[in-house]
Design an enzyme around this catalytic site. Structure first.
Site, PDB file in Angstrom:
ATOM      1  N   PHE A  48      21.912  41.838  36.195  1.00  0.00           N
ATOM      2  CA  PHE A  48      23.230  42.402  35.873  1.00  0.00           C
ATOM      3  C   PHE A  48      23.965  41.628  34.783  1.00  0.00           C
ATOM      4  CE2 PHE A  48      24.536  39.029  38.777  1.00  0.00           C
ATOM      5  CZ  PHE A  48      25.673  38.558  38.148  1.00  0.00           C
ATOM      6  N   CYS A  83      22.280  32.465  32.783  1.00  0.00           N
ATOM      7  CA  CYS A  83      21.145  31.604  33.124  1.00  0.00           C
ATOM      8  C   CYS A  83      21.148  30.345  32.282  1.00  0.00           C
ATOM      9  CB  CYS A  83      19.841  32.358  32.948  1.00  0.00           C
ATOM     10  SG  CYS A  83      19.479  32.684  31.230  1.00  0.00           S
ATOM     11  N   GLU A 143      21.529  27.407  42.644  1.00  0.00           N
ATOM     12  CA  GLU A 143      22.188  28.110  41.542  1.00  0.00           C
ATOM     13  C   GLU A 143      23.335  28.906  42.161  1.00  0.00           C
ATOM     14  OE1 GLU A 143      20.274  31.634  39.804  1.00  0.00           O
ATOM     15  OE2 GLU A 143      20.901  30.936  37.827  1.00  0.00           O
TER      16      GLU A 143
HETATM   17  P1  NAD Z   1      18.364  39.783  40.961  1.00  0.00           P
HETATM   18  O1  NAD Z   1      17.129  39.008  41.171  1.00  0.00           O
HETATM   19  O2  NAD Z   1      19.230  40.080  42.118  1.00  0.00           O
HETATM   20  O3  NAD Z   1      18.012  41.203  40.302  1.00  0.00           O
HETATM   21  C1  NAD Z   1      17.192  41.309  39.166  1.00  0.00           C
HETATM   22  C2  NAD Z   1      16.424  42.618  39.242  1.00  0.00           C
HETATM   23  O4  NAD Z   1      15.557  42.581  40.372  1.00  0.00           O
HETATM   24  C3  NAD Z   1      17.325  43.831  39.420  1.00  0.00           C
HETATM   25  O5  NAD Z   1      16.851  44.865  38.590  1.00  0.00           O
HETATM   26  C4  NAD Z   1      17.184  44.170  40.896  1.00  0.00           C
HETATM   27  O6  NAD Z   1      17.280  45.553  41.153  1.00  0.00           O
HETATM   28  C5  NAD Z   1      15.798  43.672  41.243  1.00  0.00           C
HETATM   29  N1  NAD Z   1      15.716  43.173  42.622  1.00  0.00           N
HETATM   30  C6  NAD Z   1      16.676  42.498  43.312  1.00  0.00           C
HETATM   31  N2  NAD Z   1      16.230  42.179  44.546  1.00  0.00           N
HETATM   32  C7  NAD Z   1      14.971  42.659  44.641  1.00  0.00           C
HETATM   33  C8  NAD Z   1      13.981  42.634  45.676  1.00  0.00           C
HETATM   34  N3  NAD Z   1      14.230  42.078  46.849  1.00  0.00           N
HETATM   35  N4  NAD Z   1      12.791  43.215  45.425  1.00  0.00           N
HETATM   36  C9  NAD Z   1      12.533  43.791  44.227  1.00  0.00           C
HETATM   37  N5  NAD Z   1      13.439  43.846  43.218  1.00  0.00           N
HETATM   38  C10 NAD Z   1      14.639  43.295  43.416  1.00  0.00           C
HETATM   39  O7  NAD Z   1      19.172  39.029  39.801  1.00  0.00           O
HETATM   40  P2  NAD Z   1      20.654  39.306  39.321  1.00  0.00           P
HETATM   41  O8  NAD Z   1      21.601  38.802  40.367  1.00  0.00           O
HETATM   42  O9  NAD Z   1      20.793  40.703  38.836  1.00  0.00           O
HETATM   43  O10 NAD Z   1      20.727  38.363  38.037  1.00  0.00           O
HETATM   44  C11 NAD Z   1      21.116  37.028  38.078  1.00  0.00           C
HETATM   45  C12 NAD Z   1      19.919  36.106  38.101  1.00  0.00           C
HETATM   46  O11 NAD Z   1      19.121  36.310  36.941  1.00  0.00           O
HETATM   47  C13 NAD Z   1      20.317  34.630  38.069  1.00  0.00           C
HETATM   48  O12 NAD Z   1      19.489  33.929  38.948  1.00  0.00           O
HETATM   49  C14 NAD Z   1      20.042  34.222  36.626  1.00  0.00           C
HETATM   50  O13 NAD Z   1      19.784  32.848  36.437  1.00  0.00           O
HETATM   51  C15 NAD Z   1      18.836  35.060  36.323  1.00  0.00           C
HETATM   52  N6  NAD Z   1      18.665  35.217  34.888  1.00  0.00           N
HETATM   53  C16 NAD Z   1      17.679  34.491  34.293  1.00  0.00           C
HETATM   54  C17 NAD Z   1      17.500  34.568  32.923  1.00  0.00           C
HETATM   55  C18 NAD Z   1      16.435  33.759  32.263  1.00  0.00           C
HETATM   56  O14 NAD Z   1      16.214  33.948  31.084  1.00  0.00           O
HETATM   57  N7  NAD Z   1      15.761  32.852  32.952  1.00  0.00           N
HETATM   58  C19 NAD Z   1      18.324  35.411  32.165  1.00  0.00           C
HETATM   59  C20 NAD Z   1      19.315  36.149  32.804  1.00  0.00           C
HETATM   60  C21 NAD Z   1      19.480  36.037  34.188  1.00  0.00           C
END
Ligand code: NAD
Length: 486
Positions: A156, A288, A387
């Site tokens: 998101f 991130c 985090e």
């Molecule tokens: P999230 O893991 O909750 O969701 C990411 C995606 O995974 C979404 O599309 C969601 O629908 C899907 N998802 C969520 N739970 C799932 C499950 N149990 N099974 C299968 N799919 C699932 O992450 P978020 O809260 O949307 O984003 C924030 C996170 O992303 C933070 O941890 C941040 O550090 C990380 N992030 C990392 C980078 C990087 O480059 N390393 C960049 C941006 C964000």
């Protein structure tokens, strides 16, 4: 005033060039996090929806993969132009669905456009290599080909930039793409595809399937999908990596972070404070590459903490559409509650709460937490380990640079790390000894540009080839070696 249900847009999937309803009974409301008003409803698609999308993307692949590379690049040039023309509209949409300030959203659009510009270099990026006389009378050549149908699963926190890390380059390389955007910020995907269509992208090349874990599992298990790009939290990244690999796919999974910033006694303190405030509290800490831990070395600690508190007292909190606002809301009330729990745990575990963001009052009805600073944090505390992904900054005090590096390297995460100093030898020691993939020297957020890899280490990344740059090209292409006797 709440919008009436008839005004609230129910989103559709975009498959094979058509907007179609998802085959699901399950929908989720999408609130504006600054106001708590519902702005859309998102379908939670099923593996059936994924299957329809894969069929269409496979059909389109047969034609798109054979479309001349310069012709593909020309569509990306037109796309870049359209994104520039819609810059303000796109930035506003980011602020409305994500909550970050308009200025940060504007910057996100810039970063996204840079990815399209990089991808438009496809004719150069897709070039192979050759060598004559590898043995007597024998020549060898390497050609690049797309991998097939590729899927992207995005978080998101960057509704435009993270999808733009993926589909422009994958498509430029001749793949067709299925994007599963975050169900918490699903609206941007629609505009991205509408503008790409306007640029002349053929039907079926870029598809959107909305949803959450069911849709993700559908992607991970589908035999027709050859590669998965994932960005999100650590547990989900690890799960996606394992499951996609088990199903025979290429996978790159970018995960969570806990970025440390080391401040040495010789640092330019004005610069360090300004940069740390931006890195810790910008985008409400939902980055991130956010700075979530400051490691203060030696006798600079008291002055640094004092000045961080002073600067964070000046931060304007509220709806990001107001141009004076720096700190917007968190993405959801549930995330706000989790953050309040972390603040409570920091207090209980003995950290010193220097600034309590729970006390900031905001007129809007959204999910706000003010800038929060803990001093005297130690590595046993939950607020150091996890985090938090919110405007909560921990300060740890140590005596030497070597101790600061050892402490930073204890984190399971290793996305970024920064140092503020004027000392060349300190910079060198930091560069050589830090276990992290993206380093900053006298800068708060060392996020690489589109032409370099976004190269997290340890539990911040699962896979081999990172997103963006030449890694991205290698991830989205297969190589064929041809050895010829003539
Ligand atoms: P999230 O893991 O909750 O969701 C990411 C995606 O995974 C979404 O599309 C969601 O629908 C899907 N998802 C969520 N739970 C799932 C499950 N149990 N099974 C299968 N799919 C699932 O992450 P978020 O809260 O949307 O984003 C924030 C996170 O992303 C933070 O941890 C941040 O550090 C990380 N992030 C990392 C980078 C990087 O480059 N390393 C960049 C941006 C964000």
């Amino acid at each position: 005033m709440t919008k009436s249900s008839t005004e609230i847009k129910t989103l559709k999937n975009y498959i094979g060039g058509q907007w179609i309803e998802a085959q699901t009974e399950k929908y989720e409301d999408v609130p504006n996090p600054a106001t708590d008003q519902t702005i859309a409803r998102v379908p939670l698609s099923t593996p059936n929806d994924i299957d329809i999308a894969v069929k269409e993307a496979t059909k389109a692949f047969a034609v798109w993969s054979k479309t001349p590379v310069p012709k593909r690049a020309r569509i990306l040039f037109r796309y870049q132009q359209l994104l520039v023309e819609h810059w303000d509209e796109l930035a506003r949409l980011i602020t409305v669905e994500n909550g970050k300030s308009y200025k940060e959203a504007y910057g996100e659009v810039q970063r996204s456009i840079e990815n399209v510009e990089f991808a438009a270099g496809a004719p150069t990026l897709m070039m192979g290599e050759q060598l004559t006389e590898i043995a007597s009378g024998l020549d060898s050549a390497m050609y690049r080909y797309p991998v097939g149908v590729v899927a992207g699963i995005t978080p998101f926190n960057f509704p435009m930039m993270v999808p733009c890390w993926m589909f422009p380059l994958a498509i430029a390389c001749g793949n067709t793409f299925i994007l599963k955007p975050s169900e918490r910020t699903p609206m941007m995907a629609q505009r991205l595809v509408e503008l790409f269509n306007e640029a002349g992208l053929p039907q079926g090349v870029l598809n959107i399937v909305h949803g959450a874990h069911d849709a993700v599992n559908g992607l991970l298990e589908h035999k027709g999908i050859k590669a998965i790009s994932f960005v999100g939290s650590q547990p989900v990244a690890e799960y996606v990596y394992r499951t996609a690999a088990q199903n025979g796919k290429r996978v790159q999974a970018l995960a969570g972070a806990k970025n440390h910033t080391i401040v040495l006694p010789d640092a330019d303190l004005d610069l360090a404070v300004e940069q740390i405030i931006g890195a810790a509290f910008g985008s409400a800490g939902e980055r991130c590459m956010a700075c979530s831990v400051v490691v203060a070395v030696g006798d600079i600690a008291d002055e640094l903490v004092f000045r961080l508190k002073e600067a964070s007292d000046q931060i304007r909190i509220g709806n990001g559409l107001n141009e004076e606002v720096f700190l917007g809301p968190l993405i959801r009330e549930s995330h706000r509650q989790k953050t309040l729990g972390y603040i409570e745990s920091g207090v209980k575990q003995g950290a010193q709460l220097v600034r309590d963001g729970r006390l900031d009052s905001v007129e809007e009805n959204g999910y706000f937490v003010g800038p929060t600073i803990f001093d005297q944090v130690s590595t046993e505390m939950t607020i150091w380990k996890d985090e938090i992904f919110a405007p909560v900054l921990s300060v740890v005090r140590v005596n030497t640079l070597t101790e600061a590096i050892e402490l930073t390297n204890q984190s399971r995460f290793a996305n970024g790390a920064c140092i503020f100093t004027d000392s060349a030898s300190a910079i060198r020691q930091f560069r050589e000894e830090i276990d992290a993939g993206m380093l900053g020297v006298n800068i708060g957020v060392p996020a690489p540009m589109a032409f370099f890899p976004f190269s997290g280490w340890k539990d911040s990344f699962y896979g081999d080839l990172h997103a963006n740059g030449k890694d991205g090209v290698n991830f989205y292409t297969r190589r064929k070696m041809v050895t010829v006797r003539m």
